[in-house]
Scaffold this motif. Structure first.
Motif, mmCIF file in Angstrom:
data_model
loop_
_atom_site.group_PDB
_atom_site.id
_atom_site.type_symbol
_atom_site.label_atom_id
_atom_site.label_comp_id
_atom_site.label_asym_id
_atom_site.label_seq_id
_atom_site.Cartn_x
_atom_site.Cartn_y
_atom_site.Cartn_z
ATOM 1 N N THR A 20 147.057 71.869 29.775
ATOM 2 C CA THR A 20 145.652 71.525 29.548
ATOM 3 C C THR A 20 144.758 72.192 30.584
ATOM 4 O O THR A 20 143.670 72.696 30.264
ATOM 5 N N ALA A 49 141.801 74.820 29.792
ATOM 6 C CA ALA A 49 140.431 74.492 30.192
ATOM 7 C C ALA A 49 139.820 75.590 31.055
ATOM 8 O O ALA A 49 138.663 75.979 30.869
ATOM 9 N N LEU A 106 136.776 77.132 28.953
ATOM 10 C CA LEU A 106 135.558 76.383 29.243
ATOM 11 C C LEU A 106 134.695 77.037 30.320
ATOM 12 O O LEU A 106 135.214 77.604 31.287
ATOM 13 N N VAL A 113 132.873 69.145 25.291
ATOM 14 C CA VAL A 113 134.234 68.783 24.877
ATOM 15 C C VAL A 113 134.184 67.402 24.234
ATOM 16 O O VAL A 113 133.625 66.463 24.801
ATOM 17 N N ASN A 142 140.576 64.228 30.611
ATOM 18 C CA ASN A 142 139.143 64.122 30.874
ATOM 19 C C ASN A 142 138.798 64.663 32.253
ATOM 20 O O ASN A 142 137.786 65.363 32.437
ATOM 21 N N PHE A 152 138.879 68.513 32.202
ATOM 22 C CA PHE A 152 137.717 69.104 31.541
ATOM 23 C C PHE A 152 136.474 69.004 32.422
ATOM 24 O O PHE A 152 135.688 69.954 32.523
ATOM 25 N N GLN A 153 136.304 67.879 33.080
ATOM 26 C CA GLN A 153 135.147 67.705 33.952
ATOM 27 C C GLN A 153 135.221 68.629 35.158
ATOM 28 O O GLN A 153 134.208 69.189 35.590
ATOM 29 N N ALA A 201 132.788 71.069 32.247
ATOM 30 C CA ALA A 201 132.391 70.724 30.883
ATOM 31 C C ALA A 201 131.721 69.356 30.828
ATOM 32 O O ALA A 201 131.897 68.504 31.706
ATOM 33 N N ILE A 244 131.567 65.916 28.596
ATOM 34 C CA ILE A 244 132.464 65.191 27.697
ATOM 35 C C ILE A 244 131.659 64.200 26.864
ATOM 36 O O ILE A 244 130.846 63.443 27.395
ATOM 37 N N TYR A 274 139.578 67.658 21.850
ATOM 38 C CA TYR A 274 140.886 67.287 22.388
ATOM 39 C C TYR A 274 141.416 66.103 21.603
ATOM 40 O O TYR A 274 140.772 65.053 21.511
#
Length: 495
Positions: free
Chosen positions: A209, A213, A217, A223, A234, A237-238, A242, A244, A272
């Motif tokens: 992941t 990402a 990203l 996302v 999460n 991604f942050q 990104a 969320i 996701y």
């Protein structure tokens, strides 16, 4: 006590034959400085005079004279036929003297001398505890791993001469046997149609992941995740910058109408999903909604990460095939874990995607994990080729089904007035909804007093939710009975 062989004397002993000071005195002085600075810890046994003389390329008599000088000054204790030891109880060894003659205490810097940005996202969510019992979020029982067979395969691969030349090479220069075997395994078990060029081997689902990402990203990309969703994803991604946005999840998975509404009003970069068993609620994304997701992703141009973290564990009818098996437009990035039924050290992650994306992901992986783990990959390849992985899975799935049923029975028997849940078709956890008046933090504290650990990551309490993801895979029947008893008693105490 440190081994004398571990002390890098040549890095701090520098003797100058052109100085007026005798060599043995220089050596004694520099050893004293090394003790003061902590390079030679107190209590350390020094090398013998012959060994130290050879290391420093000086005469042994010079070393003997230096050691005698150190003993005379009270820095070391020379024990006949045993060795020389740096004294622990000398006040001299605990102090240092600066250039002005002031005695100062020397220690490693407590903080950096420069500024850097601290992350408020990547706080470690994985807790540990000394409690005897633990409810986790659905982790296999390592005690069930076929350790004898794994050990046999591992030893055999270390002994194969043809493997030796690959131990020091990068992943790209090694045989593709594991990727080929894993491709065949995924094609047969998941209905995929991939080749080794569509496959990337990683250390874990989380690493997969992260690599995705970082590759896809950019700052402020949108996302979409389910509500609730996997906390680690999460965070990843942050950390990539990104934004969320969550959408509701019901008994058939994510609500497609909510996803479609966002598609019409926002530019989505990534969706996701954990469609096989949504994390944490364990519901399965229905076939109709899977088709709708593929249609929307193709129509609006967003990528889909299909995290199939526990595909291996299904108990009733045949499981739904992954979305990736029906993806003909190259929108789905399929991730998972191979060997999850094995001990953690024998598992590996993987990414399935179109070749052009795999090439880009490989670039980042090469920087992060250039060496990989060739021997482990060969062991896993043997597990597939010999059919051991199928036998191991068959045995473990049968046992995990029994554990699922027994945990469900215990919760329904002892806690039916507090909890409601559906028995999942697979996976290693139950999603349990509790009465609103139960404070999960207080429950966690009360359980810990009785030696039952409830990690914060399995507790979900909000205005409209009081739920616990109860992992049962790591507990045998006796442990489940004790855990549920503690849970029931703890609830009674906080009510």
């Amino acid at each position: 006590m440190n081994s004398p062989g571990q002390i890098p004397f040549n890095s701090f002993i520098h003797l100058n034959r052109h100085e007026d000071t005798a060599i043995y005195v220089q050596l004694a002085q520099q050893i004293i400085q090394a003790i003061q600075r902590g390079f030679i810890p107190m209590g350390t046994k020094l090398p013998g005079s012959r060994q130290l003389a050879q290391t420093l390329a000086i005469h042994r008599n010079t070393v003997v004279a230096a050691l005698q000088e150190l003993e005379a000054q009270g820095w070391i204790d020379i024990k006949a036929n045993i060795g020389s030891y740096v004294l622990k109880n000398t006040s001299k060894a605990k102090k240092n003297i600066d250039h002005s003659g002031t005695v100062v205490q020397k220690q490693y810097a407590g903080q950096t001398g420069y500024d850097f940005e601290k992350s408020n996202i990547l706080e470690n969510p994985f807790e540990s505890s000394m409690c005897v019992l633990k409810f986790d979020d659905g982790i296999p029982d390592s005690r069930l791993s076929p350790i004898h067979q794994l050990s046999k395969f591992y030893t055999a691969n270390l002994k194969r001469k043809k493997n030796l030349k690959y131990l020091g090479s990068s992943d790209q220069n090694r045989p593709a046997s594991f990727r080929e075997q894993l491709c065949n395994f995924l094609n047969q078990s998941r209905g995929l149609h991939i080749q080794p060029k569509n496959l990337l081997i990683t250390r874990s689902v989380e690493m997969s992941t992260y690599i995705i990402a970082q590759t896809l990203l950019q700052a402020h990309d949108l996302v979409i995740v389910g509500q609730p969703s996997y906390f680690a994803a999460n965070m990843i991604f942050q950390q990539a910058g990104a934004r969320i946005k969550s959408i509701p999840v019901d008994h058939d998975g994510i609500v497609i109408e909510a996803l479609e509404h966002i598609c019409q009003t926002h530019k989505i970069r990534l969706l996701y999903l954990t469609p096989h068993h949504h994390y944490p609620t364990t519901v399965t994304l229905s076939p109709q909604r899977r088709t709708a997701v593929l249609h929307l992703s193709s129509q609006y141009g967003f990528a889909v990460i299909e995290d199939d973290y526990d595909y291996e564990f299904h108990y009733n009818e045949a499981p739904l095939m992954p979305m990736a098996a029906a993806d003909y437009d190259g929108m789905v990035i399929y991730t998972g874990s191979f060997g999850k039924s094995l001990a953690p050290g024998f598992r590996t992650g993987f990414i399935v995607a179109p070749e052009n994306l795999i090439i880009e992901l490989q670039k980042l992986l090469n920087m992060m994990d250039h060496q990989g783990d060739f021997v482990m990959e060969q062991v896993l390849s043997d597990l597939i080729e010999e059919g051991e992985i199928h036998r191991s899975l068959k045995k473990s799935v049968k046992l995990y089904k029994e554990r699922r049923n027994y945990m469900s029975y215990l919760l329904a028997r002892d806690l039916h007035e507090y909890v409601d849940f559906d028995i999942p078709t697979g996976g290693l956890a139950l999603w349990t909804n509790w009465t609103k008046d139960i404070n999960l933090i207080q429950l966690r504290k009360q359980c810990a007093k009785a030696n039952l650990f409830l990690p914060k990551t399995i507790l979900y309490q909000a205005k409209d939710m009081t739920a616990i993801r109860v992992g049962f895979g790591n507990l045998n029947q006796e442990e489940m009975e004790k855990s549920v008893t503690i849970l029931a008693e703890s609830i009674a105490r906080i009510q």
